[in-house]
Design a protein around this motif. Sequence first.
Motif, short mmCIF file in Angstrom:
data_model
loop_
_atom_site.label_atom_id
_atom_site.label_comp_id
_atom_site.label_asym_id
_atom_site.label_seq_id
_atom_site.Cartn_x
_atom_site.Cartn_y
_atom_site.Cartn_z
N ASP A 217 40.58 31.79 49.01
CA ASP A 217 41.02 33.04 48.41
C ASP A 217 41.65 33.94 49.48
N PRO A 218 42.50 34.87 49.07
CA PRO A 218 43.06 35.80 50.06
C PRO A 218 42.01 36.62 50.80
N VAL A 219 40.88 36.88 50.14
CA VAL A 219 39.77 37.63 50.75
C VAL A 219 38.56 36.70 50.81
N HIS A 220 37.98 36.58 52.00
CA HIS A 220 36.84 35.67 52.19
C HIS A 220 35.55 36.36 51.75
N ASP A 221 35.34 36.42 50.44
CA ASP A 221 34.13 37.00 49.88
C ASP A 221 34.00 36.52 48.44
N PRO A 222 32.88 35.89 48.08
CA PRO A 222 32.74 35.38 46.72
C PRO A 222 32.81 36.47 45.66
N THR A 223 32.44 37.71 45.99
CA THR A 223 32.43 38.77 44.98
C THR A 223 33.79 39.44 44.83
N TRP A 224 34.77 39.06 45.63
CA TRP A 224 36.08 39.71 45.57
C TRP A 224 36.75 39.57 44.20
N PRO A 225 36.75 38.40 43.55
CA PRO A 225 37.42 38.32 42.24
C PRO A 225 36.76 39.18 41.17
N TRP A 226 35.47 39.51 41.35
CA TRP A 226 34.74 40.27 40.33
C TRP A 226 35.36 41.66 40.15
N TRP A 227 35.59 42.32 41.27
CA TRP A 227 36.05 43.71 41.20
C TRP A 227 37.52 43.86 41.61
N GLU A 228 38.25 42.73 41.65
CA GLU A 228 39.62 42.76 42.15
C GLU A 228 40.49 43.77 41.38
N HIS A 229 40.36 43.79 40.07
CA HIS A 229 41.22 44.63 39.25
C HIS A 229 40.49 45.87 38.72
N LYS A 230 39.32 46.16 39.25
CA LYS A 230 38.55 47.27 38.70
C LYS A 230 38.23 48.36 39.72
N THR A 231 38.49 48.09 40.99
CA THR A 231 38.14 49.08 42.01
C THR A 231 38.95 50.36 41.86
N GLU A 232 40.17 50.27 41.34
CA GLU A 232 40.97 51.47 41.19
C GLU A 232 40.41 52.43 40.14
N PHE A 233 39.53 51.93 39.27
CA PHE A 233 38.91 52.78 38.25
C PHE A 233 37.49 53.18 38.63
N LYS A 234 37.10 52.95 39.87
CA LYS A 234 35.73 53.23 40.29
C LYS A 234 35.38 54.70 40.11
N ASP A 235 36.26 55.57 40.51
CA ASP A 235 35.98 57.01 40.37
C ASP A 235 35.88 57.42 38.91
N TYR A 236 36.66 56.77 38.07
CA TYR A 236 36.61 57.10 36.64
C TYR A 236 35.25 56.73 36.05
N TYR A 237 34.72 55.55 36.39
CA TYR A 237 33.41 55.16 35.89
C TYR A 237 32.32 56.09 36.42
#
Length: 1151
Positions: free
Chosen positions: A701-721
């Motif tokens: 993967d581009p990022v060496h972390d198993p949890t990276w795909p989990w939040w890949e498309h959701k981190t930009e909405f972190k403040d909203y949540y």
Amino acid sequence: MVCCPAMSPVSPVWPRKPKLWAFCVLLLVLLLSWKSWAVEHFQHCHWLVVLNNFDKVGSLPTKARFLDQEPIDTVTEVFQNLVDLPIDPQEKYMSFPYYLKVSFSCMEQDDEELVRKSHLMGMRPLILISYRHPVNFYRWETENLQIQMEAAPLRTSGFCSAEVMCTLNWYAPMPIKNGTVVMSVDISSNGLGVFIPRKRFYININGFLKKDTSGKTIFTVGYESSMVKSTLFSRSKSRPLWYTVNHSPVLILGGIENEKVILLSDTNFQDYSLIELSIDSCWVGSYYCPMLQFSATIHDAISTESTLFIRQNQLVYYFTGRYTTLFDESHSSSSWVRVLANECIKKLCPVFVSGNGSEYILALTTGKHEGYVHFGTITDGLVTFQMVPDGWSMCDRIPGSNCSINWATYIADEKALMLLVEAFSASVKVFHLVKFNTESQTLSILYTLSRFIPEGHDLEFLVLDGTETYTNTLMIPKGLFFNTFNNMLYIWGNFILQSYNRLHFIYLADFPKDSTIKYMVNSYQGDMAFVTETDEIWYFLEGGYDVYRLVPSRGWSIFFNLQKMQQSSLYADREFLVSIFYEDGELYQLVYLHATGNKRLVKRVLPVAQVLLFDQNNPQILLKDGNRRMLAFSHMCPFKVMRLRDLPKTQHLSRQEIYHAPPPLVSESHGFHNNKTLAIYQGLVYYLLWLHSKYDKPYADPVHDPTWPWWEHKTEFKDYYFYLSSNWLAEEGMYIDMSSYKKLYNVSKEHGLPEIVFLDKGNSFSFTVFLSSHGDTSVFSTNAGSGYQIDKNMAVAVAVADPECLEASVNQEVLINRKAVLYKITVEDKKICYDQGLSGYNLKKTSLMVKVLGSSGRCFQTTYLGANMQGHLMVPMLIGCPPGKRLAFDVTYTIMYSRNLNKHYFDCAVSNPEMPCFLYRDLFQPFFLVQDMVTGASGSFLGSYLLLVVGGGPTLDTIRDYTEEEIYHYNSPLDKTNSRIWTTKVETTTPDKKFYIMNYQSPGIEWLCLENSPCHDIIPQSIFAPEFFLKLLVSNRGVDTSTYCDYKVIFILHIHGLPLSGKRSLFIVIVSSSLLLGLVVFYIFFCLIWPHIVEAWASLRWKINNIMASESYYTYASSNAGFSIHSRSGSEESSRALPKAGSKEDNVARK
């Protein structure tokens, strides 16, 4: 005198300084009072953990047994209805069958009140679940996985008179991992509320359970008895607990006289069950195996990772449990299986340490097959026995007569059996230590024991070199034990012999010759314990020579009486020892208490350090101070303080992968969760472990972390949540912190070295031992150039078990002003003791031992948790390719490099982000990453490797694996069959010139796809150019000397734009040309005849128009006649007559 300021505010506000002073005093009082209460009650509270079924969480007190091993689909609907949380409803979220129910209990305290009080003060139990890797590393990946969780508070459902809360417990998911059946659960506090010491529980999968037709959980090996009678233990002596160390989920204990029962536990005897076995229990004596005495007693009981073995009389049975997380269910047993039916088995011998992906058990025979050993192997629940030697008896090569094998142990790393053989020579009984190699089928006598016990002469030990004198007491050897971590071999009986090389032995003179050892146990951390025929318990520290009697002793008597004074429920005036065993370095007793109202079997710690501390006799000395004499006590320990400093990172050395998964934050006013939020917690933990298992893939993967795909498309909405949750706007009433579900890479223990250390090729680690001396231990030297000398009692010895593999160095630094010494110890691998292997495969076992001379049994550290021994340290080590390392195809950098190398990059028309395409005519330069799953490091692989095409197909569904001959033809530069798939300008090849040796600096790969290769002349399936899928194998085995790791990765490479063959191209050109020529001819012909066609068409149209006009005229005339027929009917006859009369004239007029 002015007592207050002349002007003061109206409101009751104190001046600033008095306010801070009063607050600080009040805070200090509260802290001191709380600290005194905490210290007073620290050891009186302990954690409680049980399993609860998923559907019974929060209900009345229930306790589940660990039977179900598959995730359940119970939370899918819950996740699909979530709106304002950072989860993907399209993903599959599942849950585990069980919850961990956590609580605690305090002596003479109201537990429910303390739990409520601690919850309101912010207490949260912290949970650390550790998964033991499986034995068979060929089937399952070797990894040391841990997950950190936080238990969530939940009120018990049902009637409650309180308005706010009733009975309160904490709950957390109990995750299950494929390939793991042994799990430890560490419970600790977050530092708020009641102080409770950390405690470890073993919650293992029990594969010997099933559910009957009514849904009740029952045992498959027999019938559970609800009552444990005291007579079962009062008439039986203690017996050994035999099992595969660190890998047995279920422990069994036999030896109950005249009873066909065993004690069975899946929690390391935190609780247990008494099982009456469902075996036939019949035996008929024969000439070769006479029945001396029949008994229902289970004489030998051994448990492995998946299988239980027992011996009753001369019969041997085994039962394989249902462990679907390890192997197919068809490997399981439905009833006890009798093996070696035609053999007379006199003893089962355990093999405590697994090896080569299997477990082992040894069966000793008597009668017709005396001198043979039945060698049992257990792999994935399948049991096989092989009689060794093959075709000849060991007794044929042992001098003397009446040969008999009394004990056997197996060293898996050496594939060798160590045997204790008894024989008669000149009517004198002689014992030999024999080594038998199971691979080469060779036998050698290593050592012959003396007939009598040596004379100790008040020595601690005696080196047996043949010049010693002997007593009149006969040597009676009973068994052998080999510690595979430090290469120490022990022969025990009414004596103890130890050897470092199995050729020269040391006699430990502290053990009395009038006692006989019945069995022994080892912690594999430097401690050993022996139990004699009279149930005495003796202790021995490996690396030394002192043997101590623990029970009975003066120190044990003092400790026992103190426990009785404290009214401990774990001790009674009358008790029977059942067994002893080591767990996580601590010695435990299984004792049956026989007291009024307290008859039960308990597991309790045998505090070795505390007993030895009470047993010490500090020598008294008289000191003169002028004319006065003072009584003083000399120091038994050579040092005052011992500490470890500059410790390496524990997680990195022990190769532990750690995940952090806290529960969702809830907006309930008192912080309580409900069944829905706990179900979501289950789904989150399941998805986290699923990402962990999914991450083991060939494409990096581009990022060496198993949890990276989990939040890949959701981190930009972190403040909203967070905004929704913090403002109480979230419909679910909870908040999931994305940043808290992560993998941890830099976790270290606050003190101490790891339980085990992994070393790759050339790796090293270091730490510092700090020793401070007593006032009389250090002396100043009067010699010039030497300002300080250290007494010999402050000396430190460092030893490695395999000096040919490891190198240890010690640097000493003297701190004169502190009267202390620093010893910096460095251990380094010599790069010669291991070949190459896959990650975690067949690691070499060894150890490091650090010892302060003169400290054995004399140095202790007293803490609030009790006494600990100091001055001795043993660290088990494993040399080889450590777990958690892998090789991955760096597709991201490969595409970037290909774009720069070829000045372009063309992906497939239908792109796949998981498998990008590469153009056939471009040079292909692959790059690979060495990814460390423990440290999080990910760097380019700079070593050499072999690249082979081992499979392929036009589509993903048609990929097949090639044979060895095909692999040679498709990849070898020596191929003469015109079958090569690729070539390169690399000049380096293997010694046999068969394959290229490549590295990251190689000039690249040029695709050939010659005539006889499978990728030649691929027929296009669409309008796009042909494509092909290649299955590539990349391995550094035998070509890279920079590491012990055999890095191997197999991945699919998608090639598009393949050219057609010459014949097919010519055929296509001919067909295309023919079609083009035909079109041209047709065009010319069409142009020539076009005017005639137009003229003919015009004539045809004119004729058609005339015909249509004519038909239209006659149709019109007939229509007018029809319309006037009625108006002219009256004068029809007259109109007809007139023309007749004047017809001639009319005709003339018309003309």
